[in-house]
Structures are given as C-alpha cells and as structure tokens.
Motif scaffolding. Structure first.
Motif, PDB file in Angstrom:
ATOM      1  N   VAL A  32      46.409  54.775  43.980  1.00  0.00           N
ATOM      2  CA  VAL A  32      47.428  55.816  44.067  1.00  0.00           C
ATOM      3  C   VAL A  32      48.791  55.270  43.676  1.00  0.00           C
ATOM      4  CG1 VAL A  32      48.708  57.289  45.685  1.00  0.00           C
ATOM      5  CG2 VAL A  32      46.212  57.203  45.787  1.00  0.00           C
ATOM      6  N   LEU A  33      49.105  54.059  44.142  1.00  0.00           N
ATOM      7  CA  LEU A  33      50.388  53.449  43.806  1.00  0.00           C
ATOM      8  C   LEU A  33      50.499  53.230  42.306  1.00  0.00           C
ATOM      9  CD1 LEU A  33      53.021  52.261  44.850  1.00  0.00           C
ATOM     10  CD2 LEU A  33      51.831  50.089  45.226  1.00  0.00           C
ATOM     11  N   ARG A  34      49.421  52.776  41.683  1.00  0.00           N
ATOM     12  CA  ARG A  34      49.437  52.577  40.232  1.00  0.00           C
ATOM     13  C   ARG A  34      49.632  53.915  39.522  1.00  0.00           C
ATOM     14  NH1 ARG A  34      44.666  50.704  39.651  1.00  0.00           N
ATOM     15  NH2 ARG A  34      45.105  48.477  39.579  1.00  0.00           N
ATOM     16  N   HIS A  35      48.957  54.938  39.995  1.00  0.00           N
ATOM     17  CA  HIS A  35      49.099  56.281  39.411  1.00  0.00           C
ATOM     18  C   HIS A  35      50.547  56.747  39.498  1.00  0.00           C
ATOM     19  CE1 HIS A  35      48.305  60.402  38.357  1.00  0.00           C
ATOM     20  NE2 HIS A  35      48.576  60.856  39.579  1.00  0.00           N
ATOM     21  N   LEU A  36      51.181  56.488  40.627  1.00  0.00           N
ATOM     22  CA  LEU A  36      52.580  56.875  40.802  1.00  0.00           C
ATOM     23  C   LEU A  36      53.485  56.127  39.836  1.00  0.00           C
ATOM     24  CD1 LEU A  36      54.926  58.209  42.403  1.00  0.00           C
ATOM     25  CD2 LEU A  36      54.795  56.266  43.983  1.00  0.00           C
ATOM     26  N   LEU A  37      53.315  54.819  39.743  1.00  0.00           N
ATOM     27  CA  LEU A  37      54.196  54.011  38.895  1.00  0.00           C
ATOM     28  C   LEU A  37      54.012  54.325  37.418  1.00  0.00           C
ATOM     29  CD1 LEU A  37      53.928  50.534  40.668  1.00  0.00           C
ATOM     30  CD2 LEU A  37      55.674  52.296  40.940  1.00  0.00           C
ATOM     31  N   GLU A  38      52.803  54.665  37.039  1.00  0.00           N
ATOM     32  CA  GLU A  38      52.537  54.938  35.626  1.00  0.00           C
ATOM     33  C   GLU A  38      53.012  56.325  35.186  1.00  0.00           C
ATOM     34  OE1 GLU A  38      48.521  52.246  34.828  1.00  0.00           O
ATOM     35  OE2 GLU A  38      48.352  54.390  35.205  1.00  0.00           O
ATOM     36  N   ALA A  58      49.725  43.316  45.052  1.00  0.00           N
ATOM     37  CA  ALA A  58      50.988  43.138  44.353  1.00  0.00           C
ATOM     38  C   ALA A  58      50.755  42.636  42.931  1.00  0.00           C
ATOM     39  CB  ALA A  58      51.873  42.160  45.115  1.00  0.00           C
ATOM     40  N   LYS A  59      49.740  41.773  42.749  1.00  0.00           N
ATOM     41  CA  LYS A  59      49.461  41.269  41.413  1.00  0.00           C
ATOM     42  C   LYS A  59      48.980  42.387  40.495  1.00  0.00           C
ATOM     43  CE  LYS A  59      48.441  36.499  42.728  1.00  0.00           C
ATOM     44  NZ  LYS A  59      47.449  35.420  42.737  1.00  0.00           N
ATOM     45  N   LEU A  60      48.175  43.301  41.031  1.00  0.00           N
ATOM     46  CA  LEU A  60      47.718  44.417  40.216  1.00  0.00           C
ATOM     47  C   LEU A  60      48.886  45.272  39.749  1.00  0.00           C
ATOM     48  CD1 LEU A  60      44.555  45.589  42.186  1.00  0.00           C
ATOM     49  CD2 LEU A  60      44.597  44.545  39.925  1.00  0.00           C
ATOM     50  N   LYS A  76      58.447  53.868  34.363  1.00  0.00           N
ATOM     51  CA  LYS A  76      57.256  53.361  35.038  1.00  0.00           C
ATOM     52  C   LYS A  76      57.161  51.843  34.914  1.00  0.00           C
ATOM     53  CE  LYS A  76      54.072  53.724  31.103  1.00  0.00           C
ATOM     54  NZ  LYS A  76      52.939  54.450  30.534  1.00  0.00           N
ATOM     55  N   ASP A  77      57.804  51.255  33.906  1.00  0.00           N
ATOM     56  CA  ASP A  77      57.765  49.807  33.735  1.00  0.00           C
ATOM     57  C   ASP A  77      58.906  49.116  34.475  1.00  0.00           C
ATOM     58  OD1 ASP A  77      55.551  49.955  32.024  1.00  0.00           O
ATOM     59  OD2 ASP A  77      56.856  50.486  30.352  1.00  0.00           O
ATOM     60  N   LEU A  78      59.671  49.844  35.255  1.00  0.00           N
ATOM     61  CA  LEU A  78      60.818  49.262  35.959  1.00  0.00           C
ATOM     62  C   LEU A  78      60.567  49.109  37.449  1.00  0.00           C
ATOM     63  CD1 LEU A  78      63.699  51.267  34.225  1.00  0.00           C
ATOM     64  CD2 LEU A  78      62.813  49.005  33.616  1.00  0.00           C
ATOM     65  N   ALA A  79      59.315  49.266  37.872  1.00  0.00           N
ATOM     66  CA  ALA A  79      59.016  49.175  39.307  1.00  0.00           C
ATOM     67  C   ALA A  79      59.284  47.769  39.815  1.00  0.00           C
ATOM     68  CB  ALA A  79      57.555  49.548  39.561  1.00  0.00           C
ATOM     69  N   ASP A  80      60.037  47.670  40.883  1.00  0.00           N
ATOM     70  CA  ASP A  80      60.328  46.387  41.522  1.00  0.00           C
ATOM     71  C   ASP A  80      59.482  46.266  42.775  1.00  0.00           C
ATOM     72  OD1 ASP A  80      62.475  45.431  39.767  1.00  0.00           O
ATOM     73  OD2 ASP A  80      63.536  47.193  40.513  1.00  0.00           O
ATOM     74  N   THR A  81      58.765  45.157  42.885  1.00  0.00           N
ATOM     75  CA  THR A  81      57.826  44.972  43.982  1.00  0.00           C
ATOM     76  C   THR A  81      58.183  43.742  44.792  1.00  0.00           C
ATOM     77  OG1 THR A  81      56.046  45.942  42.651  1.00  0.00           O
ATOM     78  CG2 THR A  81      55.395  44.644  44.578  1.00  0.00           C
ATOM     79  N   CYS A 239      41.186  64.650  46.450  1.00  0.00           N
ATOM     80  CA  CYS A 239      41.344  64.143  45.091  1.00  0.00           C
ATOM     81  C   CYS A 239      40.237  63.141  44.779  1.00  0.00           C
ATOM     82  CB  CYS A 239      42.718  63.507  44.889  1.00  0.00           C
ATOM     83  SG  CYS A 239      42.914  61.887  45.663  1.00  0.00           S
ATOM     84  N   ALA A 240      40.195  62.698  43.552  1.00  0.00           N
ATOM     85  CA  ALA A 240      39.264  61.671  43.100  1.00  0.00           C
ATOM     86  C   ALA A 240      40.036  60.654  42.278  1.00  0.00           C
ATOM     87  CB  ALA A 240      38.136  62.285  42.277  1.00  0.00           C
ATOM     88  N   ASN A 241      39.634  59.388  42.399  1.00  0.00           N
ATOM     89  CA  ASN A 241      40.243  58.292  41.625  1.00  0.00           C
ATOM     90  C   ASN A 241      41.745  58.162  41.842  1.00  0.00           C
ATOM     91  OD1 ASN A 241      37.710  57.685  40.274  1.00  0.00           O
ATOM     92  ND2 ASN A 241      38.057  59.559  39.096  1.00  0.00           N
ATOM     93  N   GLY A 242      42.223  58.563  43.021  1.00  0.00           N
ATOM     94  CA  GLY A 242      43.639  58.409  43.339  1.00  0.00           C
ATOM     95  C   GLY A 242      44.575  59.298  42.566  1.00  0.00           C
ATOM     96  N   GLN A 243      44.064  60.346  41.930  1.00  0.00           N
ATOM     97  CA  GLN A 243      44.901  61.216  41.099  1.00  0.00           C
ATOM     98  C   GLN A 243      45.545  62.301  41.965  1.00  0.00           C
ATOM     99  OE1 GLN A 243      45.162  60.454  37.542  1.00  0.00           O
ATOM    100  NE2 GLN A 243      44.329  58.653  38.575  1.00  0.00           N
ATOM    101  N   VAL A 244      46.527  61.912  42.765  1.00  0.00           N
ATOM    102  CA  VAL A 244      47.200  62.856  43.649  1.00  0.00           C
ATOM    103  C   VAL A 244      48.280  63.613  42.879  1.00  0.00           C
ATOM    104  CG1 VAL A 244      46.788  61.405  45.667  1.00  0.00           C
ATOM    105  CG2 VAL A 244      48.934  61.179  44.409  1.00  0.00           C
ATOM    106  N   PRO A 245      48.604  64.820  43.290  1.00  0.00           N
ATOM    107  CA  PRO A 245      49.722  65.553  42.677  1.00  0.00           C
ATOM    108  C   PRO A 245      51.032  64.889  43.082  1.00  0.00           C
ATOM    109  CG  PRO A 245      48.803  66.797  44.520  1.00  0.00           C
ATOM    110  CD  PRO A 245      47.904  65.622  44.315  1.00  0.00           C
ATOM    111  N   LEU A 246      51.654  64.185  42.167  1.00  0.00           N
ATOM    112  CA  LEU A 246      52.807  63.341  42.488  1.00  0.00           C
ATOM    113  C   LEU A 246      53.990  64.132  43.011  1.00  0.00           C
ATOM    114  CD1 LEU A 246      52.697  60.809  39.500  1.00  0.00           C
ATOM    115  CD2 LEU A 246      51.751  60.559  41.802  1.00  0.00           C
ATOM    116  N   GLU A 247      54.266  65.257  42.407  1.00  0.00           N
ATOM    117  CA  GLU A 247      55.430  66.030  42.830  1.00  0.00           C
ATOM    118  C   GLU A 247      55.256  66.523  44.264  1.00  0.00           C
ATOM    119  OE1 GLU A 247      59.243  67.503  42.460  1.00  0.00           O
ATOM    120  OE2 GLU A 247      58.103  66.199  41.104  1.00  0.00           O
TER     121      GLU A 247
END
Length: 509
Positions: A32-38, A58-60, A76-81, A239-247
């Motif tokens: 889900v976190l990856r889906h959000l960042l992307e 965190a590595k992922l 999406k490429d500016l996420a700071d972790t 949902c499936a595969n972490g594809q949550v409605p982000l908004e």
C-alpha cells in the motif's frame, strides 16, 4: 531574507497530517505504501518502523524511488524515508519516533516545501492504541512537535484470506513470528481486534485470495459486515494487491476521521451510540436512518472534545478478575440482562451510513450479525462472576467465526464474536474496569477511576466536556457514572438462551 522569513512563518502555521498504517506482517502495508508513493501527486514522507535487524520495508521503498527513470516525472520519486530500527514505535515513541518526525519537519523547513502527509508504517505487532494515546497526550501537554503536525488518520490493513484463522486462534504473538518480529504473550486475536477497532479506515486487502479459497462474493460481503460491526466508526475498504483508493484513504485534511482523536472511553461511546442509533432506525424505519446517523455524528464530536481534555480511563494495570496477573485465553462474554437491554443490527455494506436500508440491516438479514447493549446500574459480584466464568469456559470453538452450530447444552457464548465495555465491580467502587472478549480470549482490566470517584475540581473546565460526563450520570441513585455498559456482537445469537444459561442477572450484587 524577509521573503524567506515569511515563508518559514507560513510553514510553521501549517500542521502536517500524519497517517498511521497498522496491520500484521504480510497484510500488505508495504504494498500500500508503495502504491501511495508511486501514484500520489502530493509530497509524502515516510517513517518505517521495523524491529527486525534488517529493515526490508525501508529498502523496498528506497529501491522503488531509485528505479524512477525520470527524476522530474512526479513527486513520487521525492519520498523521504526514515527508519526506526531500535524497537517498536509503541515502545520508543517519545524518543526515536518523535525524533524522526522532528527530522522530517526540519527537512521540510530547510527545503521550504512542506510535506502533504507523513505516513508512519508500524511493525506487525505494534499496538496502535498506545501510539495514538501518546500522540494525544503529547498534544495535551503542549509538546512543541505537535505544533507542527498532528495524528490525522488511523489505517489498518487486514489479510482477508487469513482473518478467520487468526481470529479463531488461541496462540500468542510470540508463537507467530510470521505476523511480526518482537511479539509477546499477548493473544493474536486480542491485537487483531485492537488494530481493527483503532482505525478510521480498515483496508481488507487480498480479497482476491479469499475468493480463490472458494469464498465467493457471499463470503467477501460477510467479512465486510463483520469488520463493519466490530468498528462502526470506521470506513471499510475492500481491495486486492494493496490498490486502495488514495484520495479516500490518504486524501487532504482529516476527511472526517474520528478514531485518531479518541481513547478507549471515546471508542466505547462510539460503539454504544452506533448500536443505539441502529436500534432507533430499526424501530422507526428508513425515514429515521438519517436522524440516527446525525445523532451518531454528534456523539462523535462530543467524544472528540471529551478526549482532548487529557483525563481518560487509560491507566491500564493489566487487571484480570481472578488474580490480577493473567487474562483468560478462551471464549467468553455474557449477554443481556434485564435493565437497559437493547438491540441493534450492524451495517454490512462497507460503509456505516446507508440511509436507504430497511430496518433490519443487511448484516442481520444476510448473515445474522447483530449487536445489543447491556446496561445496568448495579455492580457485578466478583465471586458470582468467577463462578459464571468457570461454568461456561473454556469454549474450544467460536460459532460466530467458525460457522459451526453449537451442540445441545453448549455455551451460548459460541455465538458471540466480540463483547466489550465498562463494568462496575461490587468490591471496587472507584475503579472502572473494562470487559474485553474476542474469539477465545477474555480479560478484565483496570481502566482508571470512575468520574464519580474523581474530585470535581479535577474535572475538565469546559462545560461541553462536563456535559459529556454528566450524560452518563445517575442522579437518582448517587452512583454517578458507575455502570455496566457492555456491547455484545454476534452471529445468530440466541439471546433468550444467553439470558437463561449465562444468567447475567444472578451476577449482580
């Protein structure tokens, strides 16, 4: 220089919302976190909490960012972790977690660009209630960090394909490293229920796997109904595969989130209000549904105000009713009595406000999921309570989750999925105890003092908050807010049999 100072001043006035992401290992939090960042158009920062020696999550996230082919493509490429590697957030909150959040705020100030949201990904065995309470306590105490950010939303992920097995297990977290490193002797079902109930959004991930198991749409709908009943204050998102409605889940502002601002007492009020609102709607028909929901919303706001005062029934001492050293790891939860016995049906449609539903809601009609509130102004007798526990426990299976019909003479508690609420013991008139039962686990714990046992000068000064307290007051008896108020949730419960066999009235002192 003056322009920069103006920008800095504006940024310091803007509080950054924090979303807490909880769920057992394997539920899909990182997906889900990856889906959000992307896919988010907003600038997101992440605090990844993992008690393992190597922080894979965190590595992922970092690898996903590094794979971005075009650095200018989107934010999406500016996420700071920032990684939390020295322990669980619920154990190191005031230290490493808050220090990490301060680093994120400092980084935003340095760049002159605030984050739209900070996401805290908890470890699999983290206890969201404790983290939430410490956020709210820090705010009440005037912690400077809480002038720059606030806990906005609680999100819990549930593995739809394993929920039934996890709810029915008698195992402790320590015996299930697959659910998260660092587990203790707390029962799996107890933490699972906490993660579900302490959430503004419950994401039912891996619905596709549940379907592959042969569940079909009926089984998926039933799971949504169960979760909606366990937490009527939350929005359930399948949902499936972490594809949550982000908004919907990670959108701007607080978007109506309530649970992030509550404590145990506030959550209890919400559960009681939801049950009684549904009861009122069932009595009066569809035309009363909107009114009932409006009353529930008003109750939520009162809960928010009450909890912001800082005084709550949160002083837990792990009290168990037999010897104050352990809790019972088996099914339990007595049922209705004579005073204030009410009934309601829970929502089974994935959203808590569906005004067009018939008086008997979908959950009750299709799956037999019902709830009722037991209320009384007389205390439980501890020895009679113990006798009842020994008589009807343990229960090896829970009908509500396993779908098995009880045999003749079996405990009716097999049909109870969850029971929870405040209780009053005849040997302790100052302490408010909390009754908590889920699946095959039951415990009674100390939740602090009744307001009636607190000097009035220590009450909140705001009249609205005092009104919330007085709403639970029994002015005629002199008992104040001392009471039994327990919500029971079950599947095809035989309430008459529960009354007859459990004999709740005989427990009263």
């Amino acid at each position: 220089m003056a322009a920069q100072e103006a920008i800095d001043a504006v940024m310091k006035q803007q509080k950054t919302p924090v979303t807490m992401l909880s769920g057992y290992l394997g539920t899909g939090k990182t997906t889900v976190l990856r889906h959000l960042l992307e896919n988010s158009k907003d600038k997101i920062a992440c605090v990844v909490n993992d008690v393992a020696s190597v922080n894979i999550d965190a590595k992922l996230v970092r690898n996903d960012r590094a794979r971005g082919s075009d650095a200018k493509s989107s934010t999406k490429d500016l996420a700071d972790t920032i990684e939390l590697q020295n322990g669980c957030a619920c154990c190191t909150l005031q230290d490493e977690l808050f220090a990490s959040l301060e680093q994120i705020i400092a980084l935003a100030d340095k760049r002159g660009e605030p984050y739209a949201r900070i996401v805290l990904e908890n470890s699999g065995v983290a206890e969201p209630a404790g983290i939430r309470d410490r956020f709210n306590e820090a705010e009440a105490e005037g912690h400077p960090l809480l002038e720059r950010l606030y806990l906005d939303t609680m999100v819990t992920l549930v593995d739809s394909s394993t929920f039934t097995a996890d709810f029915a297990t008698r195992q402790a977290l320590a015996a299930r490293p697959d659910l998260g490193d660092g587990g203790n002797l707390r029962p799996v079902v107890d933490l699972l229920v906490e993660q579900i109930e302490v959430a503004d959004f419950v994401v039912l991930n891996k619905m596709d796997l549940l379907e592959q198991q042969g569940g079909g749409q009926e089984k998926k709908d039933e799971l949504v109904a169960v979760i909606s009943t366990l937490n009527p204050l939350a929005t359930v998102v399948p949902c499936a595969n972490g594809q949550v409605p982000l908004e919907q889940v990670f959108g701007p502002g607080s978007h109506g989130s309530v649970v992030a601002r509550l404590n145990v007492e506030g959550q209890h009020r919400g559960a009681v209000a939801a049950a009684r609102a549904q009861q009122e709607a069932a009595k009066q028909g569809p035309s009363a549904a909107c009114t009932a929901c409006e009353q529930e919303e008003e109750t939520k706001h009162k809960q928010h105000d009450h909890c912001s005062n800082g005084h709550s029934h949160e002083e837990k001492h792990a009290h168990s009713h037999e010897n104050k050293e352990h809790s019972h790891d088996h099914s339990h939860g007595p049922a209705c009595g004579e005073e204030g016995h009410t009934h309601s049906e829970a929502c089974g449609h994935g959203h808590k406000h569906e005004h067009a539903e018939t008086p008997e809601t979908r959950a009750a009609k299709r799956f037999g999921i019902r709830s009722f509130v037991y209320s009384s102004r007389r205390p439980f007798h501890p020895l009679r309570l113990k006798e009842m526990v020994l008589k009807w426990l343990p229960v090896s299976t829970n009908q509500a989750i396993n779908g098995e019909a009880p045999e003749l003479g079996d405990s009716p508690i097999k049909a109870v999925l969850r029971s929870k609420g405040f209780m009053w013991m005849s040997n302790s008139h100052s302490t408010a105890y909390y009754w908590s039962h889920a699946g095959q686990h039951f415990e009674i714990r100390d939740e602090g003092d009744w307001w009636a046992a607190v000097a009035e000068e220590d009450w909140p000064e705001e009249q609205e908050q005092r009104n919330v307290i007085l709403a639970d007051w029994d002015h005629s008896s002199g008992f104040g807010d001392r009471r039994q108020e327990i919500v029971f949730i079950g599947v095809n419960m035989d309430e008459a049999k529960i009354v007859q066999q459990v004999g709740l009235q005989s427990l009263l002192g």
